[in-house]
Design an enzyme around this catalytic site. Sequence first.
Site, PDB file in Angstrom:
ATOM      1  N   ASN A  54       0.811  -1.219   0.000  1.00  0.00           N
ATOM      2  CA  ASN A  54       0.000   0.000   0.000  1.00  0.00           C
ATOM      3  C   ASN A  54       0.848   1.274   0.000  1.00  0.00           C
ATOM      4  O   ASN A  54       1.674   1.484   0.893  1.00  0.00           O
ATOM      5  CB  ASN A  54      -0.911  -0.021   1.241  1.00  0.00           C
ATOM      6  CG  ASN A  54      -2.176   0.782   1.050  1.00  0.00           C
ATOM      7  OD1 ASN A  54      -2.416   1.334  -0.019  1.00  0.00           O
ATOM      8  ND2 ASN A  54      -3.001   0.832   2.093  1.00  0.00           N
ATOM      9  N   HIS A 139     -14.298  -4.710  11.506  1.00  0.00           N
ATOM     10  CA  HIS A 139     -13.700  -3.431  11.925  1.00  0.00           C
ATOM     11  C   HIS A 139     -14.836  -2.423  12.150  1.00  0.00           C
ATOM     12  O   HIS A 139     -15.278  -1.753  11.217  1.00  0.00           O
ATOM     13  CB  HIS A 139     -12.751  -2.972  10.817  1.00  0.00           C
ATOM     14  CG  HIS A 139     -12.069  -1.671  11.057  1.00  0.00           C
ATOM     15  ND1 HIS A 139     -10.922  -1.565  11.805  1.00  0.00           N
ATOM     16  CD2 HIS A 139     -12.357  -0.408  10.629  1.00  0.00           C
ATOM     17  CE1 HIS A 139     -10.533  -0.293  11.831  1.00  0.00           C
ATOM     18  NE2 HIS A 139     -11.381   0.426  11.121  1.00  0.00           N
ATOM     19  N   ARG A 164     -13.402  -5.557  16.090  1.00  0.00           N
ATOM     20  CA  ARG A 164     -12.402  -4.573  16.509  1.00  0.00           C
ATOM     21  C   ARG A 164     -13.075  -3.209  16.578  1.00  0.00           C
ATOM     22  O   ARG A 164     -13.797  -2.818  15.658  1.00  0.00           O
ATOM     23  CB  ARG A 164     -11.248  -4.557  15.498  1.00  0.00           C
ATOM     24  CG  ARG A 164     -10.076  -3.724  15.962  1.00  0.00           C
ATOM     25  CD  ARG A 164      -8.864  -3.911  15.076  1.00  0.00           C
ATOM     26  NE  ARG A 164      -9.057  -3.334  13.760  1.00  0.00           N
ATOM     27  CZ  ARG A 164      -8.159  -3.438  12.772  1.00  0.00           C
ATOM     28  NH1 ARG A 164      -7.049  -4.105  12.949  1.00  0.00           N
ATOM     29  NH2 ARG A 164      -8.390  -2.890  11.600  1.00  0.00           N
ATOM     30  N   ASP A 227      -6.860  -1.707  17.854  1.00  0.00           N
ATOM     31  CA  ASP A 227      -5.592  -1.456  17.148  1.00  0.00           C
ATOM     32  C   ASP A 227      -5.041  -0.091  17.570  1.00  0.00           C
ATOM     33  O   ASP A 227      -5.672   0.943  17.333  1.00  0.00           O
ATOM     34  CB  ASP A 227      -5.873  -1.463  15.634  1.00  0.00           C
ATOM     35  CG  ASP A 227      -4.598  -1.386  14.798  1.00  0.00           C
ATOM     36  OD1 ASP A 227      -3.506  -1.256  15.383  1.00  0.00           O
ATOM     37  OD2 ASP A 227      -4.715  -1.466  13.560  1.00  0.00           O
ATOM     38  N   HIS A 229      -2.141   0.964  16.440  1.00  0.00           N
ATOM     39  CA  HIS A 229      -1.432   1.399  15.233  1.00  0.00           C
ATOM     40  C   HIS A 229      -0.081   2.032  15.558  1.00  0.00           C
ATOM     41  O   HIS A 229       0.273   3.088  15.031  1.00  0.00           O
ATOM     42  CB  HIS A 229      -2.305   2.351  14.396  1.00  0.00           C
ATOM     43  CG  HIS A 229      -2.197   2.091  12.916  1.00  0.00           C
ATOM     44  ND1 HIS A 229      -1.568   2.945  12.069  1.00  0.00           N
ATOM     45  CD2 HIS A 229      -2.618   1.050  12.157  1.00  0.00           C
ATOM     46  CE1 HIS A 229      -1.622   2.453  10.830  1.00  0.00           C
ATOM     47  NE2 HIS A 229      -2.249   1.306  10.864  1.00  0.00           N
ATOM     48  N   GLU A 253      -3.602  -4.524  19.620  1.00  0.00           N
ATOM     49  CA  GLU A 253      -2.781  -4.685  18.411  1.00  0.00           C
ATOM     50  C   GLU A 253      -1.788  -3.542  18.244  1.00  0.00           C
ATOM     51  O   GLU A 253      -2.142  -2.379  18.476  1.00  0.00           O
ATOM     52  CB  GLU A 253      -3.752  -4.733  17.223  1.00  0.00           C
ATOM     53  CG  GLU A 253      -3.121  -4.754  15.856  1.00  0.00           C
ATOM     54  CD  GLU A 253      -4.203  -4.791  14.773  1.00  0.00           C
ATOM     55  OE1 GLU A 253      -5.331  -5.292  15.042  1.00  0.00           O
ATOM     56  OE2 GLU A 253      -3.936  -4.307  13.657  1.00  0.00           O
ATOM     57  N   GLU A 279       1.770  -6.829  11.385  1.00  0.00           N
ATOM     58  CA  GLU A 279       1.247  -6.623  10.030  1.00  0.00           C
ATOM     59  C   GLU A 279       2.292  -5.998   9.106  1.00  0.00           C
ATOM     60  O   GLU A 279       2.184  -6.131   7.895  1.00  0.00           O
ATOM     61  CB  GLU A 279      -0.038  -5.796  10.053  1.00  0.00           C
ATOM     62  CG  GLU A 279       0.136  -4.391  10.564  1.00  0.00           C
ATOM     63  CD  GLU A 279      -1.179  -3.630  10.658  1.00  0.00           C
ATOM     64  OE1 GLU A 279      -2.137  -4.186  11.216  1.00  0.00           O
ATOM     65  OE2 GLU A 279      -1.242  -2.496  10.164  1.00  0.00           O
ATOM     66  N   HIS A 329      -3.108 -10.134   9.265  1.00  0.00           N
ATOM     67  CA  HIS A 329      -3.606  -8.863   8.730  1.00  0.00           C
ATOM     68  C   HIS A 329      -4.527  -9.147   7.544  1.00  0.00           C
ATOM     69  O   HIS A 329      -4.250 -10.035   6.746  1.00  0.00           O
ATOM     70  CB  HIS A 329      -2.365  -8.090   8.274  1.00  0.00           C
ATOM     71  CG  HIS A 329      -2.586  -6.706   7.809  1.00  0.00           C
ATOM     72  ND1 HIS A 329      -1.738  -6.098   6.916  1.00  0.00           N
ATOM     73  CD2 HIS A 329      -3.512  -5.783   8.109  1.00  0.00           C
ATOM     74  CE1 HIS A 329      -2.129  -4.858   6.695  1.00  0.00           C
ATOM     75  NE2 HIS A 329      -3.207  -4.636   7.408  1.00  0.00           N
ATOM     76  N   ASP A 333      -6.227  -3.436   1.678  1.00  0.00           N
ATOM     77  CA  ASP A 333      -5.095  -3.432   0.744  1.00  0.00           C
ATOM     78  C   ASP A 333      -4.570  -4.844   0.475  1.00  0.00           C
ATOM     79  O   ASP A 333      -3.690  -5.023  -0.367  1.00  0.00           O
ATOM     80  CB  ASP A 333      -3.972  -2.498   1.212  1.00  0.00           C
ATOM     81  CG  ASP A 333      -3.631  -2.616   2.686  1.00  0.00           C
ATOM     82  OD1 ASP A 333      -4.542  -2.503   3.520  1.00  0.00           O
ATOM     83  OD2 ASP A 333      -2.452  -2.810   3.002  1.00  0.00           O
ATOM     84  N   GLU A 356      -8.156 -11.264  10.298  1.00  0.00           N
ATOM     85  CA  GLU A 356      -8.820  -9.981  10.021  1.00  0.00           C
ATOM     86  C   GLU A 356      -9.544 -10.058   8.679  1.00  0.00           C
ATOM     87  O   GLU A 356      -9.033 -10.641   7.725  1.00  0.00           O
ATOM     88  CB  GLU A 356      -7.772  -8.860   9.969  1.00  0.00           C
ATOM     89  CG  GLU A 356      -8.393  -7.506   9.619  1.00  0.00           C
ATOM     90  CD  GLU A 356      -7.379  -6.350   9.644  1.00  0.00           C
ATOM     91  OE1 GLU A 356      -6.186  -6.596   9.911  1.00  0.00           O
ATOM     92  OE2 GLU A 356      -7.813  -5.211   9.405  1.00  0.00           O
ATOM     93  N   TRP A 419       2.390   7.109  12.054  1.00  0.00           N
ATOM     94  CA  TRP A 419       0.984   7.052  11.602  1.00  0.00           C
ATOM     95  C   TRP A 419       0.365   5.730  11.995  1.00  0.00           C
ATOM     96  O   TRP A 419       0.936   4.712  12.032  1.00  0.00           O
ATOM     97  CB  TRP A 419       0.843   7.224  10.077  1.00  0.00           C
ATOM     98  CG  TRP A 419      -0.595   7.060   9.726  1.00  0.00           C
ATOM     99  CD1 TRP A 419      -1.626   7.910  10.017  1.00  0.00           C
ATOM    100  CD2 TRP A 419      -1.191   5.914   9.070  1.00  0.00           C
ATOM    101  NE1 TRP A 419      -2.812   7.387   9.584  1.00  0.00           N
ATOM    102  CE2 TRP A 419      -2.579   6.158   9.020  1.00  0.00           C
ATOM    103  CE3 TRP A 419      -0.674   4.713   8.561  1.00  0.00           C
ATOM    104  CZ2 TRP A 419      -3.480   5.258   8.447  1.00  0.00           C
ATOM    105  CZ3 TRP A 419      -1.550   3.817   8.004  1.00  0.00           C
ATOM    106  CH2 TRP A 419      -2.949   4.086   7.938  1.00  0.00           C
TER     107      TRP A 419
END
Length: 419
Positions: A54, A139, A164, A227, A229, A253, A279, A329, A333, A356, A419
Amino acid sequence: MDMSTKPAVSRGDVAIPQKIVDARVIVTCPGRNFVTLKIVTDQGVHGVGDATLNGRELAVVSYLRDHVIPCLIGRDAHRIEDIWQYLYRGAYWRGGPVGMSAIAAVDMALWDIKGKVAGLPVYQLMGGRCRDGVMVYGHANGESIDATLAAAKEYAALGYKAIRLQCAVPGLPSTYGVSKDKLFYEPADADLPTENLWSTEAYMRVVPELFARARAELGDDVHLLHDVHHRLTPIEAARLGKDLEAYRLFWLEDAVVAENQENFRLIRQHTTIPLAVGEIFSSIWDCKDLIQNQLIDYIRATVVHAGGLTHLRKIAAFADIHNVRTGCHGATDLSPVSMAAALNFDVSIPNFGIQEYMRHTDATDAVFPHAYRFEDGYLHVNETPGLGVDIDEDLAGEFPYRRAYLPVNRLRDGTMYHW
Ligand code: KDG
Ligand code: MG
């Protein structure tokens, strides 16, 4: 759907090679970009592999077109492990997301071909079923706690056993995981990276409130996940883990950045919340210490970014002896080719945990006809020989590549952040 299946070829004890005569990369954007490798043999059998990375798609396209495909032509498609080693060791420059996604695509396509030649779904070639269905998580997200819980209730009504939860952080203009679109979440949203803002303090306040409400309103039977992230420091993640313990999450996560595997030791010292990560991992070397020291509970490496089925199965086997389960994951994407490969993997390993699953758009599903299906919280592979997925090249050609970046993140004072 034409899966170009061929009956098993056998001539006594003489192995008949499937010589690779063509390999091409197909880039398509049916709502988002996907990179697919198609390998064709001299006996007219073809296989497909996902190579989507991605926001950096064309780097993998070049890696495949300029450096991998010339080495494939003329090789026996049956020699999956040997070709994997040839591409991995032979490059000298090992690992990394670009190279490993390219190898993954070759690997998936070769397993697809082998399954078609054998007349068997790939999971049968990997030892057969360990389970009937693959538990997936959806999600659920929203601009507020109320909206997130409403979305979660919709997932529960569809039969999801695991959900999630991601809700907008009050005071921030946008939040990871919260979609403008109700049904789909797609972060790669702009021709140049969108700039997001982050506040750990505001985030750490809202998440425990979200899960307190979620347990009260959704009950104890549904698995809840979250998550982070990669946004917290180890001690912040430890704090969040403690704050969430009462709500019995299935996992937390990507609590911290994972470049330094030792980070997880500190979190572990403070909380019993189950931890998942991986992931963005490309190989076993990214997670070896995490697994062998039992610093995580779920490894999220995927078939597309971690070297294909051949390598992911090695990671899973290593994880199994350390009581770590898988949780691959499966964001948008990861194309339906990856999802089909993941499901063949998921049903055939002993230490599967969860998968997921983010829905693809109708256009994506049309470009990649596939045979897996969702029912009552589980995804099911079917008995189609190979991976059970294909690409409609004519339709793919109607959706040209569009540059799309993932966002970047800054703190309120302008500092670049994760991010
Ligand atoms: O391409 C990046 C996305 O796949 C990622 O941001 C989604 O973290 C993600 C997840 O768990 O699905
Ligand atoms: Mg994630």
